[in-house]
Design a protein around this motif. Sequence first.
Motif, PDB file in Angstrom:
ATOM      1  N   TYR A 279       0.840  -1.199   0.000  1.00 30.40           N
ATOM      2  CA  TYR A 279       0.000   0.000   0.000  1.00 30.40           C
ATOM      3  C   TYR A 279       0.878   1.253   0.000  1.00 30.40           C
ATOM      4  CZ  TYR A 279      -3.887  -3.115   0.898  1.00 30.40           C
ATOM      5  OH  TYR A 279      -4.819  -4.115   0.784  1.00 30.40           O
ATOM      6  N   ASP A 280       0.346   2.315  -0.543  1.00 29.88           N
ATOM      7  CA  ASP A 280       1.067   3.583  -0.602  1.00 29.88           C
ATOM      8  C   ASP A 280       0.938   4.364   0.697  1.00 29.88           C
ATOM      9  OD1 ASP A 280       1.597   3.744  -3.738  1.00 29.88           O
ATOM     10  OD2 ASP A 280      -0.457   3.049  -3.420  1.00 29.88           O
ATOM     11  N   VAL A 281      -0.160   4.120   1.420  1.00 29.15           N
ATOM     12  CA  VAL A 281      -0.462   4.875   2.639  1.00 29.15           C
ATOM     13  C   VAL A 281      -0.930   3.910   3.721  1.00 29.15           C
ATOM     14  CG1 VAL A 281      -1.817   6.760   3.653  1.00 29.15           C
ATOM     15  CG2 VAL A 281      -1.223   6.834   1.217  1.00 29.15           C
ATOM     16  N   VAL A 282      -0.422   4.097   4.934  1.00 35.49           N
ATOM     17  CA  VAL A 282      -0.909   3.361   6.102  1.00 35.49           C
ATOM     18  C   VAL A 282      -1.702   4.344   6.961  1.00 35.49           C
ATOM     19  CG1 VAL A 282      -0.277   2.106   8.200  1.00 35.49           C
ATOM     20  CG2 VAL A 282       1.021   1.744   6.080  1.00 35.49           C
ATOM     21  N   SER A 283      -2.972   4.036   7.174  1.00 33.15           N
ATOM     22  CA  SER A 283      -3.842   4.894   7.974  1.00 33.15           C
ATOM     23  C   SER A 283      -3.837   4.398   9.418  1.00 33.15           C
ATOM     24  CB  SER A 283      -5.261   4.880   7.408  1.00 33.15           C
ATOM     25  OG  SER A 283      -6.065   5.867   8.011  1.00 33.15           O
ATOM     26  N   LEU A 284      -3.808   5.331  10.368  1.00 32.84           N
ATOM     27  CA  LEU A 284      -3.630   5.008  11.778  1.00 32.84           C
ATOM     28  C   LEU A 284      -4.858   5.389  12.606  1.00 32.84           C
ATOM     29  CD1 LEU A 284      -0.082   6.612  12.156  1.00 32.84           C
ATOM     30  CD2 LEU A 284      -0.585   4.212  11.626  1.00 32.84           C
ATOM     31  N   ASP A 285      -5.176   4.540  13.591  1.00 30.84           N
ATOM     32  CA  ASP A 285      -6.203   4.943  14.549  1.00 30.84           C
ATOM     33  C   ASP A 285      -5.585   5.891  15.574  1.00 30.84           C
ATOM     34  OD1 ASP A 285      -5.409   3.456  17.089  1.00 30.84           O
ATOM     35  OD2 ASP A 285      -5.562   1.761  15.701  1.00 30.84           O
ATOM     36  N   TRP A 286      -6.403   6.413  16.479  1.00 30.56           N
ATOM     37  CA  TRP A 286      -5.968   7.495  17.368  1.00 30.56           C
ATOM     38  C   TRP A 286      -5.134   7.024  18.555  1.00 30.56           C
ATOM     39  CZ3 TRP A 286     -10.746   5.293  17.435  1.00 30.56           C
ATOM     40  CH2 TRP A 286     -11.243   4.870  18.656  1.00 30.56           C
ATOM     41  N   THR A 287      -4.944   5.719  18.708  1.00 28.34           N
ATOM     42  CA  THR A 287      -4.208   5.211  19.865  1.00 28.34           C
ATOM     43  C   THR A 287      -2.727   4.987  19.565  1.00 28.34           C
ATOM     44  OG1 THR A 287      -4.699   2.899  19.349  1.00 28.34           O
ATOM     45  CG2 THR A 287      -6.297   4.089  20.719  1.00 28.34           C
ATOM     46  N   ILE A 288      -2.281   5.383  18.390  1.00 29.20           N
ATOM     47  CA  ILE A 288      -0.873   5.212  17.999  1.00 29.20           C
ATOM     48  C   ILE A 288      -0.172   6.565  18.037  1.00 29.20           C
ATOM     49  CG2 ILE A 288       0.685   4.480  16.157  1.00 29.20           C
ATOM     50  CD1 ILE A 288      -1.535   2.647  15.145  1.00 29.20           C
ATOM     51  N   LYS A 289       1.007   6.608  18.638  1.00 30.35           N
ATOM     52  CA  LYS A 289       1.788   7.844  18.658  1.00 30.35           C
ATOM     53  C   LYS A 289       2.325   8.141  17.250  1.00 30.35           C
ATOM     54  CE  LYS A 289       3.479   7.596  23.447  1.00 30.35           C
ATOM     55  NZ  LYS A 289       4.715   7.512  24.275  1.00 30.35           N
ATOM     56  N   PRO A 290       2.074   9.343  16.729  1.00 34.84           N
ATOM     57  CA  PRO A 290       2.574   9.676  15.391  1.00 34.84           C
ATOM     58  C   PRO A 290       4.082   9.505  15.234  1.00 34.84           C
ATOM     59  CG  PRO A 290       0.961  11.301  16.093  1.00 34.84           C
ATOM     60  CD  PRO A 290       1.236  10.420  17.275  1.00 34.84           C
ATOM     61  N   THR A 291       4.835   9.928  16.244  1.00 30.67           N
ATOM     62  CA  THR A 291       6.296   9.832  16.141  1.00 30.67           C
ATOM     63  C   THR A 291       6.746   8.366  16.093  1.00 30.67           C
ATOM     64  OG1 THR A 291       6.347  10.120  18.554  1.00 30.67           O
ATOM     65  CG2 THR A 291       6.805  12.062  17.202  1.00 30.67           C
ATOM     66  N   HIS A 292       6.084   7.525  16.849  1.00 34.47           N
ATOM     67  CA  HIS A 292       6.403   6.090  16.828  1.00 34.47           C
ATOM     68  C   HIS A 292       6.088   5.505  15.452  1.00 34.47           C
ATOM     69  CE1 HIS A 292       6.661   1.884  17.954  1.00 34.47           C
ATOM     70  NE2 HIS A 292       5.416   1.703  17.556  1.00 34.47           N
ATOM     71  N   ALA A 293       4.919   5.853  14.923  1.00 33.74           N
ATOM     72  CA  ALA A 293       4.522   5.338  13.610  1.00 33.74           C
ATOM     73  C   ALA A 293       5.525   5.763  12.535  1.00 33.74           C
ATOM     74  CB  ALA A 293       3.120   5.825  13.256  1.00 33.74           C
ATOM     75  N   ARG A 294       5.969   7.018  12.589  1.00 37.04           N
ATOM     76  CA  ARG A 294       6.957   7.504  11.613  1.00 37.04           C
ATOM     77  C   ARG A 294       8.246   6.688  11.695  1.00 37.04           C
ATOM     78  NH1 ARG A 294       5.424   9.986   7.138  1.00 37.04           N
ATOM     79  NH2 ARG A 294       4.449  12.006   7.452  1.00 37.04           N
ATOM     80  N   ARG A 295       8.698   6.425  12.900  1.00 39.12           N
ATOM     81  CA  ARG A 295       9.937   5.656  13.067  1.00 39.12           C
ATOM     82  C   ARG A 295       9.791   4.246  12.497  1.00 39.12           C
ATOM     83  NH1 ARG A 295      10.099   8.042  18.256  1.00 39.12           N
ATOM     84  NH2 ARG A 295       9.217   6.144  19.159  1.00 39.12           N
ATOM     85  N   VAL A 296       8.634   3.629  12.750  1.00 33.54           N
ATOM     86  CA  VAL A 296       8.447   2.232  12.372  1.00 33.54           C
ATOM     87  C   VAL A 296       8.271   2.067  10.858  1.00 33.54           C
ATOM     88  CG1 VAL A 296       6.912   0.235  12.585  1.00 33.54           C
ATOM     89  CG2 VAL A 296       7.529   1.562  14.613  1.00 33.54           C
ATOM     90  N   VAL A 297       7.460   2.915  10.245  1.00 37.28           N
ATOM     91  CA  VAL A 297       7.134   2.689   8.827  1.00 37.28           C
ATOM     92  C   VAL A 297       8.226   3.175   7.888  1.00 37.28           C
ATOM     93  CG1 VAL A 297       4.676   2.874   9.352  1.00 37.28           C
ATOM     94  CG2 VAL A 297       5.878   4.858   8.424  1.00 37.28           C
ATOM     95  N   GLY A 298       9.113   4.058   8.350  1.00 36.25           N
ATOM     96  CA  GLY A 298      10.168   4.533   7.477  1.00 36.25           C
ATOM     97  C   GLY A 298       9.685   5.592   6.506  1.00 36.25           C
TER      98      GLY A 298
END
Length: 370
Positions: A279-298
């Motif tokens: 997928y081109d985009v991963v959509s996140l629910d509100w219980t995930i920290k944005p900074t953590h998600a950025r680190r993980v997905v690259g």
Amino acid sequence: MTTSLTLTEVFPPLKNDLILRAARGERTERVPVWLMRQAGRYLPEYGEFKAKHNVGFFEMVKTPSMACEITLQPLRRFNLDAAIIFSDILVIPQVLGMGIDIVEGKGIIFDFLLEKPEDLDKLYKDANVCMDLKYVMDAITLTRHTLNGQCPLFGFAGAPWTLMKFMIDGGSHSPLPKARKWLKVYPEASKTLLNLLCEKTVDYLVGQVKAGAQILQVFDSCAGELGPDAFQEYSLPYLKDIAYRTKEKLMECQVEPVPMVVFAKDAHFALDDLANSGYDVVSLDWTIKPTHARRVVGKHVSLQGNLDPCLLYAPENELKTEVKSMLKKFGTQRYIANLGHGVHKDVNPDNVRMFVDAVHMYSEEINAIS
């Protein structure tokens, strides 16, 4: 070698491509924004339209002119960067032979549920989803023309696991984990059903793009219920298959593939897998920290989300502060602003406007100084 064709020659030229650029990782001058469930019950005009025509939910979905009108209602109120066709993920189980209705005050009503593997024989496995769901395709084409290039139009579908859960449990909430029980008691029948749903979903999404959808979202709303191991076996392979096969089939039809978004709610444990699922985009629910998600997905995929929907009840100052904080944490590139789930039915539309306008205003400010 075949050359991919686009459908732009048959539709009005696009005036706002922000969301497509963000999905593809191209630079954007401001952050694009839209909302899951942005068309529908929280808007007074939706209730007025429904009352005026005295129609049920699926009658509106199955009438292209009505689906088009409801799709466009929020775009008349808010400066949104995308429309999403008014429909429902349950249209796939419907064409497979399950009678489903949504009744005010009662929720989703099925005429039967899958209780044992033999019940799979009740399904119309040879259903032609593009033909049987022609009303969705017609609604998409009509809406593309009616939008007149204002912004891109989303098509969407439910993920196989989420559809399976509804077909067995009768909804996203059940007093007993009947669908998850199937995975343990009837593993082969479960995979048979998931493969069937995957096949029909690919055909459905390809048909939506041919009809005029410019971006697609796959909703795995019940993903988090599975847990890490079951997700790896019963959700992720099918999500990947949908992404790769949809794009492959479009290329075979000489149609340019469109960006695809995956929303696997509560699947925090699978962010890295989702980022590498096609997928081109991963959509996140509100219980995930944005900074953590950025680190993980690259850096090779974009992110979407993830404001807590309940913040649309907050006072103006708090809402704007939270929006600004969210933008700073995600950054303003490779990012699409959205809620972490759908709009609640009792939200004040004025708060939706504040959210949309704040995303645009603050992201432009951040871009101006960066």
